[in-house]
Design a protein around this motif. Structure first.
Motif, PDB file in Angstrom:
ATOM      1  N   UNK A 432       3.113  -1.135  -7.724  1.00 46.36           N
ATOM      2  CA  UNK A 432       1.842  -0.902  -6.890  1.00 46.36           C
ATOM      3  C   UNK A 432       2.326   0.434  -5.835  1.00 46.36           C
ATOM      4  N   UNK A 433       1.754   1.172  -5.472  1.00 44.43           N
ATOM      5  CA  UNK A 433       1.770   2.122  -4.315  1.00 44.43           C
ATOM      6  C   UNK A 433       0.897   1.870  -3.453  1.00 44.43           C
ATOM      7  N   UNK A 434       1.389   1.830  -2.197  1.00 45.90           N
ATOM      8  CA  UNK A 434       0.334   1.825  -1.137  1.00 45.90           C
ATOM      9  C   UNK A 434       0.308   3.192  -0.518  1.00 45.90           C
ATOM     10  N   UNK A 435      -0.990   3.706  -0.625  1.00 46.74           N
ATOM     11  CA  UNK A 435      -1.348   5.094  -0.380  1.00 46.74           C
ATOM     12  C   UNK A 435      -2.226   5.528   0.892  1.00 46.74           C
ATOM     13  N   UNK A 436      -1.941   6.331   1.855  1.00 46.38           N
ATOM     14  CA  UNK A 436      -3.003   6.864   2.853  1.00 46.38           C
ATOM     15  C   UNK A 436      -3.831   7.728   2.214  1.00 46.38           C
ATOM     16  N   UNK A 437      -4.861   8.344   3.061  1.00 45.60           N
ATOM     17  CA  UNK A 437      -6.152   9.089   2.711  1.00 45.60           C
ATOM     18  C   UNK A 437      -5.354  10.124   1.782  1.00 45.60           C
ATOM     19  N   UNK A 438      -4.474  10.902   2.169  1.00 47.84           N
ATOM     20  CA  UNK A 438      -3.872  12.051   1.587  1.00 47.84           C
ATOM     21  C   UNK A 438      -3.427  11.672   0.168  1.00 47.84           C
ATOM     22  N   UNK A 439      -2.406  10.856   0.112  1.00 51.18           N
ATOM     23  CA  UNK A 439      -2.008  10.585  -1.088  1.00 51.18           C
ATOM     24  C   UNK A 439      -3.036  10.058  -1.935  1.00 51.18           C
TER      25      UNK A 439
END
Length: 489
Positions: A432-439
């Protein structure tokens, strides 16, 4: 190639004609019977047979439940004289199986048929010391190795430490030539019958480690070697299926160190094994084993303390509840203490002869659930590393796309925006990848149509941010996603 003393075609036809297949057995004993056998208990399956004496019931009782069966019930389905002379049955008024011929199913690659091994030990809690030349059947370990083995079509494969021959059965489905080796001559005899029953061609050779294939190279080598780190003992007392009288984990070290000399360019070695954890970091210790020309990916799936490890293998040897239990336990503890073994790592090793100027090595602990089979993950690993290592300019010109990934949002009820966004794999290692808005915006737009550079520029415009800063911020995450195969090119 070992030649068996059994007409394998006739035996195959008899077994198949009686319905002695995975589906036939499961239908007959039911889920309760199958669950009982997983616990080494035959009672639920015996109850399900309800006293039946037809050919299928008789074969289940003979081979799977290890019961004595009246000879008259078996004459129509087995050549008792031939199997008795070969040493596979003890034939009298009643018949007792001296080997286990068991249906085997593998729907994902079609390696379905029968596997020949020694009878399962410990059925119905009857514990006896294991014979030194015991040949283990299909175990959780061998099933896992089959599931992690890459299934790409190759010209040649080596099944090192073949045991009952189940890995060769899988390899024969996608490898032009299969060589299988074992230090245990009895294992080769039973592996030969496994191969003949399934009508596959395997070159069987006697010997230790790489000795039977000196000077030869392969596209794929697989092994679940006899890695158990037991105290050295007389050869007559060594359990060949699990231990080899190498000190500590030096057997595994020799397999890894020798891989480069036995792999074709681009070829891979896959091991299901364990290694000693000493005072130094385990990653540094294993890294020193890897040939210079090879990439490596080592995944620690489990870490056992020395007590749990010793108890597991003492029980496996049939010593639980015997007078020799504590003496053997103390011997192992003294041995581990002398070698400085603090714990034991258990997991998967992939060695690939990539011949890079700078080899790529990855070591990680991943005790989490995975979605088997994961052979495809290992098959795609080299391409994933190539993508991960691309120079920035080349990476920005690629067209990555997300595959088999779900997007999840997490936030408080009624909140306008989520607290975080998670991209989670549905297959493979389930990363899993935890992403901010940009990513999240960049990953969500990567569908293979636009280049990474075009996507980062478009996201920067929407967010009113500098394109170069957006690219710089997401490129490390994109590289990680490529390496983890959440993104592919």
């Amino acid at each position: 190639m070992h030649v068996t003393d059994v007409d394998a075609i006739q035996l195959r036809n008899h077994l198949d004609g009686a319905g002695f297949t995975v589906e036939g057995v499961l239908e007959r004993i039911g889920e309760a019977g199958q669950d009982g056998l997983r616990r080494n208990c035959t009672v639920p399956a015996d109850v399900a047979l309800n006293g039946a004496t037809d050919p299928l019931a008789s074969l289940i009782r003979l081979f799977i439940l290890q019961q004595k069966v009246p000879a008259d019930q078996l004459r129509e389905v087995l050549d008792l004289g031939q199997l008795g002379r070969a040493g596979y049955l003890d034939v009298g008024v009643e018949v007792r199986a001296l080997v286990d011929i068991r249906p085997y199913g593998s729907p994902d690659d079609g390696a379905t048929g029968w596997v020949v091994a020694d009878p399962t030990p410990g059925l119905d809690h009857s514990m006896e010391p294991t014979r030194p030349d015991y040949v283990l059947g299909v175990s959780p370990a061998s099933s896992t190795l089959a599931q992690i083995t890459m299934r790409s079509e190759v010209s040649s494969a080596l099944d090192l430490g073949t045991g009952c021959g189940v890995q060769s059965l899988h390899l024969s489905r996608h490898c032009g030539r299969v060589v299988a080796t074992d230090v245990n001559g009895r294992a080769l005899d039973l592996a030969a019958l496994t191969a003949d029953l399934n009508q596959v061609d395997v070159d069987l050779r006697l010997g230790s480690l790489y000795e039977p294939v000196a000077g030869e190279r392969y596209d794929l080598i697989v092994s679940n070697p006899p890695f158990v780190m037991s105290p050295p003992r007389a050869e007559a007392e060594t359990l060949a299926y699990r231990e080899a009288n190498f000190e500590g984990d030096s057997l595994v070290e020799r397999l890894v160190r020798g891989a480069g000399n036995h792999l074709n360019p681009g070829g891979s070695l896959q091991l299901l094994t364990n290694w000693a954890v000493l005072d130094e970091p385990w990653q540094e210790r294993l890294a020193a084993w890897i040939p210079q020309e090879c990439d490596a990916w080592v995944i620690e799936r489990e870490r056992l303390d020395v007590y749990s490890y010793i108890e597991m293998w003492l029980t496996d040897a049939g010593l639980a509840g015997t007078p020799g239990w504590r003496t053997a336990y103390d011997e192992w503890l003294a041995y581990f203490n002398r070698l400085g073994i603090r714990s034991v790592g258990m997991g998967w090793i992939l060695i690939t002869r990539a011949d890079r100027p700078e080899p790529f090595r990855r070591f990680e602990s991943w005790p989490h659930a995975v979605a088997q089979p994961v052979g495809g993950v290992f098959e795609r690993h080299r391409a994933a590393v190539d993508a991960h290592l691309l120079p920035v300019d080349e990476l920005l010109d690629t067209r990555p796309r997300l595959i088999d990934v779900d997007e999840e949002t997490v936030g408080r009820p009624g909140a306008g925006d989520p607290e975080h966004i998670v991209f989670r794999q549905r297959v493979g290692l389930l990363r899993a990848i935890r992403a901010d808005t940009t990513l999240a915006a960049v990953l969500g737009a990567l569908d293979g149509d636009l280049t990474l550079g075009q996507v980062t520029a478009a996201v920067a415009q929407v967010l009113d941010e500098d394109p170069a800063e957006v690219a710089a911020a997401v490129i490390p995450e994109v590289r990680a996603a490529l390496l983890d195969q959440m993104l592919v090119l």
